[in-house]
Design a protein around this motif. Structure first.
Motif, PDB file in Angstrom:
ATOM      1  N   ARG A 281      -6.950  -8.292 -18.930  1.00 47.65           N
ATOM      2  CA  ARG A 281      -5.798  -8.478 -18.032  1.00 47.65           C
ATOM      3  C   ARG A 281      -5.239  -9.900 -18.097  1.00 47.65           C
ATOM      4  NH1 ARG A 281      -7.236  -8.910 -12.722  1.00 47.65           N
ATOM      5  NH2 ARG A 281      -9.475  -8.790 -12.879  1.00 47.65           N
TER       6      ARG A 281
ATOM      7  N   LYS B 100       1.274 -10.083 -15.556  1.00 50.97           N
ATOM      8  CA  LYS B 100       2.581  -9.924 -14.904  1.00 50.97           C
ATOM      9  C   LYS B 100       3.000 -11.285 -14.331  1.00 50.97           C
ATOM     10  CE  LYS B 100       2.264  -5.284 -14.932  1.00 50.97           C
ATOM     11  NZ  LYS B 100       0.876  -5.106 -15.310  1.00 50.97           N
TER      12      LYS B 100
ATOM     13  N   GLU C 253      -2.149  -5.297  -3.704  1.00 51.20           N
ATOM     14  CA  GLU C 253      -2.267  -3.906  -4.104  1.00 51.20           C
ATOM     15  C   GLU C 253      -0.870  -3.274  -4.273  1.00 51.20           C
ATOM     16  OE1 GLU C 253      -5.075  -2.561  -4.952  1.00 51.20           O
ATOM     17  OE2 GLU C 253      -4.120  -0.608  -5.337  1.00 51.20           O
TER      18      GLU C 253
ATOM     19  N   LYS D  37       1.089  -4.747  -7.507  1.00 47.65           N
ATOM     20  CA  LYS D  37       0.314  -5.074  -8.712  1.00 47.65           C
ATOM     21  C   LYS D  37       0.987  -4.605 -10.008  1.00 47.65           C
ATOM     22  CE  LYS D  37      -2.691  -1.112  -8.571  1.00 47.65           C
ATOM     23  NZ  LYS D  37      -3.883  -0.522  -8.004  1.00 47.65           N
ATOM     24  N   ASP D  38       1.843  -3.601  -9.924  1.00 46.79           N
ATOM     25  CA  ASP D  38       2.509  -3.151 -11.146  1.00 46.79           C
ATOM     26  C   ASP D  38       3.642  -4.080 -11.573  1.00 46.79           C
ATOM     27  OD1 ASP D  38       0.811  -1.036 -11.222  1.00 46.79           O
ATOM     28  OD2 ASP D  38       2.218   0.393 -10.323  1.00 46.79           O
ATOM     29  N   TYR D  39       4.073  -4.944 -10.697  1.00 47.74           N
ATOM     30  CA  TYR D  39       5.206  -5.824 -10.990  1.00 47.74           C
ATOM     31  C   TYR D  39       4.812  -7.282 -11.166  1.00 47.74           C
ATOM     32  CZ  TYR D  39       8.196  -2.021  -9.299  1.00 47.74           C
ATOM     33  OH  TYR D  39       8.818  -0.829  -9.121  1.00 47.74           O
ATOM     34  N   TYR D  40       3.899  -7.732 -10.294  1.00 42.04           N
ATOM     35  CA  TYR D  40       3.600  -9.159 -10.218  1.00 42.04           C
ATOM     36  C   TYR D  40       2.092  -9.402 -10.115  1.00 42.04           C
ATOM     37  CZ  TYR D  40       8.469 -10.344  -8.955  1.00 42.04           C
ATOM     38  OH  TYR D  40       9.812 -10.525  -8.946  1.00 42.04           O
ATOM     39  N   THR D  41       1.677 -10.609 -10.521  1.00 48.19           N
ATOM     40  CA  THR D  41       0.353 -11.110 -10.169  1.00 48.19           C
ATOM     41  C   THR D  41       0.539 -11.911  -8.890  1.00 48.19           C
ATOM     42  OG1 THR D  41      -0.204 -11.340 -12.487  1.00 48.19           O
ATOM     43  CG2 THR D  41      -1.573 -12.544 -10.919  1.00 48.19           C
TER      44      THR D  41
ATOM     45  N   GLU E 192       7.696  -0.657  -0.268  1.00 45.24           N
ATOM     46  CA  GLU E 192       8.366   0.390  -1.038  1.00 45.24           C
ATOM     47  C   GLU E 192       9.863   0.085  -1.133  1.00 45.24           C
ATOM     48  OE1 GLU E 192       7.244   4.338   0.298  1.00 45.24           O
ATOM     49  OE2 GLU E 192       9.169   5.062  -0.442  1.00 45.24           O
TER      50      GLU E 192
ATOM     51  N   ARG F  25      10.324  -2.809  -3.525  1.00 45.47           N
ATOM     52  CA  ARG F  25      10.188  -2.404  -4.931  1.00 45.47           C
ATOM     53  C   ARG F  25      11.456  -1.717  -5.416  1.00 45.47           C
ATOM     54  NH1 ARG F  25       4.742  -0.735  -3.333  1.00 45.47           N
ATOM     55  NH2 ARG F  25       5.561   1.377  -3.192  1.00 45.47           N
TER      56      ARG F  25
ATOM     57  N   SER G 274      13.802  -2.963  -8.428  1.00 48.26           N
ATOM     58  CA  SER G 274      14.065  -2.192  -9.653  1.00 48.26           C
ATOM     59  C   SER G 274      15.577  -2.019  -9.860  1.00 48.26           C
ATOM     60  CB  SER G 274      13.338  -0.854  -9.660  1.00 48.26           C
ATOM     61  OG  SER G 274      13.727  -0.091  -8.563  1.00 48.26           O
TER      62      SER G 274
END
Ligand SMILES: O=P(O)(O)OP(=O)(O)OP(=O)(O)OC[C@H]1O[C@@H](n2cnc3c(O)ncnc32)[C@H](O)[C@@H]1O
Ligand SMILES: [Mg+2]
Length: 438
Positions: free
Chosen positions: A239, A244, A262, A265-269, A427, A430, A434
Motif C-alpha cells: 500500500r 492515495k 474508513e 479510504k478509496d479516495y484519500y489517505t 456519502e 463523496r 466525484s
C-alpha cells in the motif's frame, strides 16, 4: 532450446525475502535464478550540498559485487570504483528516483545499496527490482515512525533483461546466454507500462524492428510478473507504493479520525493534522455545524498548505430545543468530558415524554486555492433513560437507532458507519467530489 530449458518468454524463478538485513532501514534479498543481490535502504536526515534548502530529498544508489560472486575472484573496489559499477549504480539511482516524489520525501537522503552475492547475469536489473522493495520497506517505516505523513513513493519500478540468442528473442538472460547474446537489452519500467530506461545493443549483429518488437513484448510481460512478485513480497506494505493523495483531518478527536479514514479510504489517505506538526488550537466560534467545520478545515489547510477535512457534529434533542447542538463537546462545561455530558443530558431529559433527537454532522473539505466544500448528514434516534453499550464515544451509549434497536455504542464500527450522521455526510461529500472530478 535455452540452456536451462526455459521457454523464450519465460523469466527465471524469482524470490524476494524482505527484511533480510535487520539493521537496515529497509532491505531484501532478491534472487532471480542464480543471481542473488542484497538490497538495503538507508535513510539520512540530510541532503547533498546541491539540494540544501530546496525543500526536497534525494535518492541515490551504490552497486558492488562481492569477490566470490563470480567464478574468478573479483577484486574489491578500491578508492577508485570500477567503471562498470559506477555506470550501474548511476542507472539504479536514476531508476529509483523515478519511483519517489522527492518533494514529499522532505530534506533527507535514501541510499540504496545493492551488493551482489552471486552473479549469473542480470545483476543490474535484479538490483533495481530489489531496491524498489527495500525502498518501499523504508517508506513504510518513515510513515510508521511519524517522520512522514504519507509514503513518498509514487511509482512502482522494476527491471528485466531480454535479448536475442541464436537468432531467437529471449527473456531474462542468465550469464551463459548473456555472454554469447547477439542482442542484449535492459528494460526499466513503471507500473503504468511506461519506460524509465532502455538499454539495447546489437553486440553480435544488428537487429530488426520485428525482433525489437518481440523483445519488447517479452520485456513488458516480464516486468508485470516482477511487479506481482514485488507486491507479494511486500504484502500489506505494498500500500505504500503510489498511495492515495493525502488529506489531513482537522480534528483532535481520534474516534472521528478513525471513522473518517474508513469512509474516505478509496479516495484519500487520511492522516491527523498532528502528523505534519499542527496541533491547533482552533477556535470553534461559529453558530452552525457547517460554519465550525469550515473553520477547522480552513485553519489546517492555511497552516500546512495541504488539503484538509473538518468535521463538526453534535446531538440535537427536540425536547431541549435542539440542545446541546454546537455545544455538544462542552455541554457540561469541560471540553470532551463524555461522562459529564451524558449525565447532564440524562438529568435535563428527566420526565420528558418526547425523547426524539438527531445526530448532525457537517464536513468541510478545503483544497488549497479552491472554495470550501460543505456536506451535511443527520441520523434520527431516541434518547434512552440509561446508557447501553460500550463502543464509540460521546453520546453514543444514550442514542438509540430504532431500525436496528441498537445504540451507537452497541454497534460495531462497520454498523455505525453504515447509518451514522457522519457516514451520511461523507456519502454526500463523496458524491460532490466525484462530480468535481468528472
Ligand atoms: O472539534 P474536533 O477536534 O473535531 O473534536 P470534538 O470532539 O471537539 O468535536 P466537535 O467540536 O464537533 O464536537 C462534537 C461532539 O458531539 C458529540 N458527537 C459528535 N459525533 C458523535 C458521534 O458519532 N457519536 C457520539 N457523539 C458524537 C461528541 O460529544 C463530540 O465531542
Ligand atoms: Mg471541537
Amino acid at each position: 532450446m535455452r540452456a536451462d530449458g526455459r521457454k523464450p518468454d519465460e523469466k527465471r524463478p524469482i524470490s524476494i525475502e524482505t527484511d533480510f538485513v535487520r539493521t537496515a532501514y529497509g532491505s531484501c534479498l532478491i534472487a532471480t535464478g542464480n543471481t542473488r543481490v542484497i538490497c538495503t535502504a538507508s535513510v539520512e536526515e540530510a541532503v547533498p550540498p546541491f539540494l540544501k534548502g530546496k525543500g526536497q530529498g534525494w535518492v541515490t544508489a551504490e552497486y558492488a559485487m562481492l569477490p566470490a560472486s563470480t567464478t574468478e575472484r573479483k577484486k574489491r573496489d578500491g578508492i577508485k570504483k570500477d567503471g562498470r559499477s559506477v555506470e550501474i549504480q548511476r542507472l539504479i539511482g536514476r531508476a529509483l528516483r523515478q519511483a519517489v516524489d522527492l518533494k514529499a520525501l522532505g530534506e533527507r537522503t535514501i541510499t540504496l545499496d545493492c551488493d551482489v552475492l552471486e552473479a549469473d547475469g542480470g545483476t543490474r536489473t535484479a538490483s533495481i527490482t530489489g531496491a524498489m522493495v527495500a525502498l518501499t520497506c523504508a517508506a513504510e517505516r518513515l510513515v510508521r515512525e511519524k517522520k512522514l505523513p504519507i509514503s513518498p513513493i509514487i511509482h512502482q519500478v522494476a527491471a528485466i533483461s531480454a535479448g536475442v540468442i541464436d537468432d531467437e528473442p529471449c527473456l531474462d538472460l542468465c550469464y551463459q546466454e548473456d555472454s554469447h547474446a547477439q542482442v542484449d537489452m535492459n528494460f526499466v519500467m513503471n507500473e503504468k507500462g511506461e519506460f524509465i530506461e532502455l538499454q539495447g545493443t546489437g553486440e553480435g549483429r544488428a537487429f530488426t524492428k520485428k525482433e525489437l518488437d518481440t523483445i519488447m513484448e517479452y520485456g513488458e510481460k516480464g516486468i508485470r510478473e516482477l511487479m506481482d512478485a514485488q507486491r507479494e513480497a511486500l504484502g500489506d506494505r505494498a500500500r505504500y507504493i503510489a498511495p492515495k493523495p493525502l488529506l489531513l483531518v482537522a480534528t483532535g478527536n481520534e474516534h472521528k479520525l478513525r471513522e473518517l479514514q474508513e469512509m474516505f479510504k478509496d479516495y484519500y489517505t487520511l492522516a491527523p493534522m498532528t502528523a505534519v506538526g499542527f496541533f491547533g488550537p482552533i477556535e470553534e466560534n461559529a453558530d452552525t455545524f457547517a460554519g465550525n467545520a469550515a473553520i477547522k478545515a480552513e485553519a489546517v489547510c492555511e497552516a500546512t498548505g495541504l488539503p484538509a477535512i473538518g468535521d463538526d457534529s453534535g446531538l440535537e434533542v427536540d425536547a431541549l430545543d435542539g440542545e446541546p447542538g454546537v455545544y455538544s463537546a462542552r455541554y457540561a462545561g469541560e471540553h470532551g468530558d463524555d461522562e459529564a455530558n451524558n449525565d447532564l443530558l440524562l438529568s435535563r431529559m428527566e420526565g420528558k415524554e418526547d425523547r426524539s433527537a438527531a445526530f448532525k454532522c457537517a464536513l468541510a473539505l478545503k483544497i488549497p486555492g479552491k472554495e470550501t466544500i460543505i456536506a451535511e448528514g443527520s441520523c434520527p434516534g431516541t434518547i434512552l433513560t440509561e446508557r447501553r453499550g460500550t463502543g464509540g464515544f460521546g453520546y453514543d451509549p444514550l442514542f438509540l437507532y430504532e431500525p436496528m434497536n441498537k445504540t451507537y455504542a452497541e454497534m460495531n464500527a462497520e454498523e455505525k458507519n453504515q447509518i451514522s450522521h457522519r457516514s451520511r455526510a461523507a456519502e454526500m461529500m463523496r458524491s460532490i467530489m466525484s462530480q468535481l472530478l468528472s
